[in-house]
Motif scaffolding. Structure first.
Motif, PDB file in Angstrom:
ATOM      1  N   HIS A 226     -31.556  89.617 -14.147  1.00  0.00           N
ATOM      2  CA  HIS A 226     -30.382  90.477 -14.005  1.00  0.00           C
ATOM      3  C   HIS A 226     -29.465  89.901 -12.934  1.00  0.00           C
ATOM      4  O   HIS A 226     -29.931  89.345 -11.931  1.00  0.00           O
ATOM      5  CB  HIS A 226     -30.813  91.898 -13.614  1.00  0.00           C
ATOM      6  N   LEU A 227     -28.169  90.052 -13.163  1.00  0.00           N
ATOM      7  CA  LEU A 227     -27.153  89.603 -12.223  1.00  0.00           C
ATOM      8  C   LEU A 227     -26.372  90.795 -11.688  1.00  0.00           C
ATOM      9  O   LEU A 227     -25.978  91.679 -12.460  1.00  0.00           O
ATOM     10  CB  LEU A 227     -26.174  88.638 -12.891  1.00  0.00           C
ATOM     11  N   LYS A 228     -26.144  90.799 -10.395  1.00  0.00           N
ATOM     12  CA  LYS A 228     -25.204  91.749  -9.783  1.00  0.00           C
ATOM     13  C   LYS A 228     -23.942  90.956  -9.444  1.00  0.00           C
ATOM     14  O   LYS A 228     -24.006  89.961  -8.709  1.00  0.00           O
ATOM     15  CB  LYS A 228     -25.799  92.361  -8.518  1.00  0.00           C
ATOM     16  N   TYR A 296     -26.307  92.178 -16.750  1.00  0.00           N
ATOM     17  CA  TYR A 296     -25.509  92.120 -15.526  1.00  0.00           C
ATOM     18  C   TYR A 296     -24.888  93.477 -15.273  1.00  0.00           C
ATOM     19  O   TYR A 296     -24.690  94.284 -16.203  1.00  0.00           O
ATOM     20  CB  TYR A 296     -24.428  91.033 -15.596  1.00  0.00           C
ATOM     21  N   SER A 297     -24.585  93.740 -14.020  1.00  0.00           N
ATOM     22  CA  SER A 297     -23.902  94.978 -13.655  1.00  0.00           C
ATOM     23  C   SER A 297     -22.953  94.682 -12.508  1.00  0.00           C
ATOM     24  O   SER A 297     -23.181  93.773 -11.705  1.00  0.00           O
ATOM     25  CB  SER A 297     -24.900  96.076 -13.273  1.00  0.00           C
ATOM     26  N   TYR A 298     -21.884  95.455 -12.454  1.00  0.00           N
ATOM     27  CA  TYR A 298     -20.853  95.241 -11.448  1.00  0.00           C
ATOM     28  C   TYR A 298     -21.146  96.061 -10.190  1.00  0.00           C
ATOM     29  O   TYR A 298     -21.777  97.115 -10.250  1.00  0.00           O
ATOM     30  CB  TYR A 298     -19.484  95.653 -12.000  1.00  0.00           C
ATOM     31  N   TYR A 299     -20.667  95.545  -9.065  1.00  0.00           N
ATOM     32  CA  TYR A 299     -20.771  96.306  -7.818  1.00  0.00           C
ATOM     33  C   TYR A 299     -19.413  96.334  -7.131  1.00  0.00           C
ATOM     34  O   TYR A 299     -18.570  95.452  -7.331  1.00  0.00           O
ATOM     35  CB  TYR A 299     -21.837  95.721  -6.893  1.00  0.00           C
ATOM     36  N   SER A 300     -19.242  97.357  -6.307  1.00  0.00           N
ATOM     37  CA  SER A 300     -18.000  97.501  -5.556  1.00  0.00           C
ATOM     38  C   SER A 300     -18.112  96.913  -4.156  1.00  0.00           C
ATOM     39  O   SER A 300     -17.127  96.429  -3.600  1.00  0.00           O
ATOM     40  CB  SER A 300     -17.613  98.984  -5.464  1.00  0.00           C
ATOM     41  N   SER A 301     -19.319  96.974  -3.578  1.00  0.00           N
ATOM     42  CA  SER A 301     -19.533  96.431  -2.235  1.00  0.00           C
ATOM     43  C   SER A 301     -20.981  95.989  -2.098  1.00  0.00           C
ATOM     44  O   SER A 301     -21.873  96.500  -2.792  1.00  0.00           O
ATOM     45  CB  SER A 301     -19.208  97.475  -1.162  1.00  0.00           C
ATOM     46  N   ILE A 302     -21.218  95.048  -1.202  1.00  0.00           N
ATOM     47  CA  ILE A 302     -22.578  94.595  -0.947  1.00  0.00           C
ATOM     48  C   ILE A 302     -23.412  95.734  -0.369  1.00  0.00           C
ATOM     49  O   ILE A 302     -24.622  95.824  -0.624  1.00  0.00           O
ATOM     50  CB  ILE A 302     -22.574  93.385   0.011  1.00  0.00           C
TER      51      ILE A 302
END
Length: 369
Positions: A226-228, A296-302
């Motif tokens: 999986h990718l972030k 994969y899933s998207y992120y807004s901040s670390i």
């Protein structure tokens, strides 16, 4: 049961076995014979047998696994690993080991841990990987015949054991917990590994990541599944790095999985990114993925990613991340021993002290005495 070897004896035997593995890979094994066959030929025959019994075990993956153990089994590494424990006065117990079979020698670390501490390993090998562990033990025992008292094999029902280390799926773990719950145990379930990308990576890092994704065809818990990625991430550089592994599509089993999963995804009308040997699709509910695909899933901040990993630490084995993102995730995870934070390209090269699930097997074994 009495184990008539010292810690130094055991370290020496396995270190010499490591040298034998290295010599085999270099084609320089001495002509010493066992049962009338040279070690070079005997090891080649056993590796060919392992490949025939499990078609996911290719010549390349078998040699990669052997090389990793050749590099791990040195006197320096074994001494450094064991010297932080008090192994002088062990009261020998029999530890049953139920191993997985998804990767070559995937259960050998448990076997080594039990034997090196002075306990007896009762080994129930997976039928998918029942050739290589006996081979390595045979090599080590050839240098220290007394080591033979430190292990045995269980073909049927496990009997006469004091503790259990079992590795399986979430489903089999429930069975293990029911069956072995009255004994000291380590029971491992499914875990996955992830990579956190920021968009600032280099091509070299993406090529290194391709090893984390594709080594062993992605079948291991240390394989990135999986990718972030940040919102608006451009996958071009990622796919350029993955191109290094394009030859995998020539493997029949891998190709069959790629074709099957692509058909399923298309029939389900998922939006896919496809480079003709790897499928990736957005996936927000799972870190696992089928062979030849990644979620994969998207992120807004670390910080959001770090919080997510902290809350799902029991599902993760490795997190591939570097730079400031790694620093923030490490800070959030605090003193947790799992998941392990690793650099690009290193998921499949753990050290002896890098325990699966972050559970210190040697420390567990010490509690038995």
């Amino acid at each position: 049961m009495s184990i008539n070897t010292s810690l130094n004896d055991r370290i020496s035997a396995f270190a010499k076995a490591g040298l034998q593995l290295h010599s085999y890979l270099e084609g320089t094994l001495e002509t010493t014979t066992i049962h009338g066959t040279s070690w070079q030929d005997r090891m080649a025959q056993r590796l060919e047998l392992a490949e025939r019994k499990n078609s996911w075990f290719t010549k390349d993956t078998l040699e990669f696994s052997i090389r990793q153990w050749a590099e791990a089994l040195t006197e320096e590494n074994l001494t450094q690993w064991t010297q932080s424990y008090h192994l002088e006065h062990i009261k020998t117990k029999t530890v049953a080991l139920i191993t997985a079979g998804n990767l070559p020698l995937v259960g050998f670390h448990d076997v080594l841990s039990v034997i090196i501490t002075g306990h007896h390993a009762l080994i129930k090998n997976s039928s998918n990987d029942d050739v290589l562990t006996p081979l390595l033990l045979e090599i080590a025992t050839s240098f220290c015949p007394e080591l033979a008292a430190s292990y045995s094999y269980a073909d049927g029902k496990l009997e006469n054991y004091d503790a259990v280390i079992a590795t399986g799926s979430n489903n089999t773990a429930r069975y293990f917990e029911h069956y072995f719950g009255n004994k000291p145990n380590i029971i491992r379930k499914n875990r996955n590994s992830v990579a956190v990308l920021t968009g600032n990576e280099t091509l070299e890092q993406m090529e290194a990541l391709s090893k984390d994704v594709f080594l062993y065809f992605g079948l291991g818990c240390r394989s990135v599944s999986h990718l972030k990625v940040p919102q608006g991430y451009n996958f071009d550089l990622f796919f350029n790095g993955m191109f290094l592994q394009k030859e995998l599509i020539k493997n029949e089993k891998y190709l069959n999985n790629y074709d099957y999963n692509k058909a399923v995804y298309l029939m389900s009308e998922f939006d896919l990114l496809d480079n003709e040997f790897l499928l990736i699709k957005e996936e927000n509910n799972s870190y696992s993925s089928p062979i030849a695909s990644l979620g994969y899933s998207y992120y807004s901040s670390i910080e959001d990613v770090a919080t997510e990993f902290d809350q799902n630490d029991d599902k993760l084995q490795c997190i591939v991340v570097q730079g400031e993102a790694a620093t923030r995730i490490v800070k959030k995870l605090g003193e947790k021993t799992a998941p392990q934070i690793v650099a690009f390209g290193t998921t499949q090269t753990p050290r002896l002290q890098d325990y699966a699930d972050g559970v210190d097997v040697i420390q567990f074994l010490l509690t038995l005495s």
